[in-house]
Design a protein around this motif. Structure first.
Motif, short mmCIF file in Angstrom:
data_model
loop_
_atom_site.label_atom_id
_atom_site.label_comp_id
_atom_site.label_asym_id
_atom_site.label_seq_id
_atom_site.Cartn_x
_atom_site.Cartn_y
_atom_site.Cartn_z
N TYR A 47 103.79 -19.37 0.41
CA TYR A 47 102.66 -18.44 0.37
C TYR A 47 102.38 -17.96 1.79
O TYR A 47 102.47 -18.75 2.74
CB TYR A 47 101.41 -19.12 -0.21
N PRO A 59 94.70 -18.65 -3.71
CA PRO A 59 94.53 -18.01 -5.02
C PRO A 59 94.98 -18.95 -6.15
O PRO A 59 95.90 -19.76 -5.99
CB PRO A 59 95.44 -16.79 -4.95
N ALA A 60 94.33 -18.82 -7.28
CA ALA A 60 94.61 -19.69 -8.44
C ALA A 60 96.05 -19.59 -8.91
O ALA A 60 96.60 -20.56 -9.44
CB ALA A 60 93.66 -19.35 -9.58
N GLU A 61 96.69 -18.43 -8.70
CA GLU A 61 98.08 -18.28 -9.18
C GLU A 61 99.09 -19.05 -8.33
O GLU A 61 100.24 -19.21 -8.73
CB GLU A 61 98.48 -16.81 -9.29
N VAL A 62 98.67 -19.55 -7.17
CA VAL A 62 99.55 -20.37 -6.33
C VAL A 62 99.29 -21.82 -6.70
O VAL A 62 98.26 -22.38 -6.38
CB VAL A 62 99.29 -20.15 -4.82
N THR A 63 100.23 -22.42 -7.42
CA THR A 63 100.06 -23.80 -7.87
C THR A 63 100.88 -24.74 -6.99
O THR A 63 102.04 -24.46 -6.68
CB THR A 63 100.47 -23.97 -9.34
#
Length: 131
Positions: A47, A59-63
Motif C-alpha cells: 500500500y 482504508p478498509a479494503e486493505v486487509t
C-alpha cells in the motif's frame, strides 16, 4: 537527526482492532505532503499513499493478516532527506492475543513501564507460540 521526521505508531505488537492508523511527527521545517509506504516482511510494498497531514487511517479494503510482520515508512515529498531514518515494523495481534491483552489491561489501570514491557513480552510470546 533533528531534521528528520519520526514514526510514532504503529510499532511492535498492535492489539487494537482495526482500523489501523499510522501517525508520525514531521521534521521541524516539514511542510508535507508525505508519502507513506506499507510493506510486507519481504519488503514488497502492499500500500502507498500521499498524505497532507501527519496521520493516515488504512482504508478498509486493505486487509492485513494477523500474526504477520509489516513495515512502514514515511518521507516528505518536497524534501526526501527529511524522511524517517528507517522503516518501522509491527505485528497485528490475532483475535486470541487481542482477547488476552484486553484481559490483562482490565486488571491494571495505570501500568508502569515495567508492567507494559512485561505485557508486550507475554503477548509476543503467545503470538510466536501460535505460529
Amino acid at each position: 537527526p533533528g531534521e528528520r521526521l519520526v514514526l510514532l505508531e504503529p510499532r511492535g505488537l498492535v492489539t487494537d482492532p482495526p482500523p489501523l492508523s499510522f501517525r508520525w511527527r514531521p521534521a521541524p521545517a516539514g511542510t508535507g505532503p508525505y508519502r507513506l509506504r506499507l510493506a510486507g516482511e519481504r519488503t514488497d510494498v502492499i500500500y502507498e499513499a500521499i498524505v497532507d497531514g501527519q496521520q493516515l487511517t488504512l482504508p478498509a479494503e486493505v486487509t492485513l493478516t494477523p500474526g504477520e510482520r509489516f513495515m512502514w515508512h514515511v518521507e516528505e515529498m518536497s524534501s526526501p532527506r527529511r524522511a524517517a531514518p528507517r522503516w518501522e515494523s509491527f505485528v497485528l495481534a490475532t483475535e486470541q492475543v487481542q482477547a488476552l491483552a484486553r484481559e490483562i489491561d482490565s486488571q491494571t489501570a495505570t501500568p508502569s513501564v515495567a508492567e507494559s514491557n512485561l505485557r508486550d513480552l507475554l503477548l509476543m510470546q503467545r503470538m510466536t507460540a501460535r505460529r
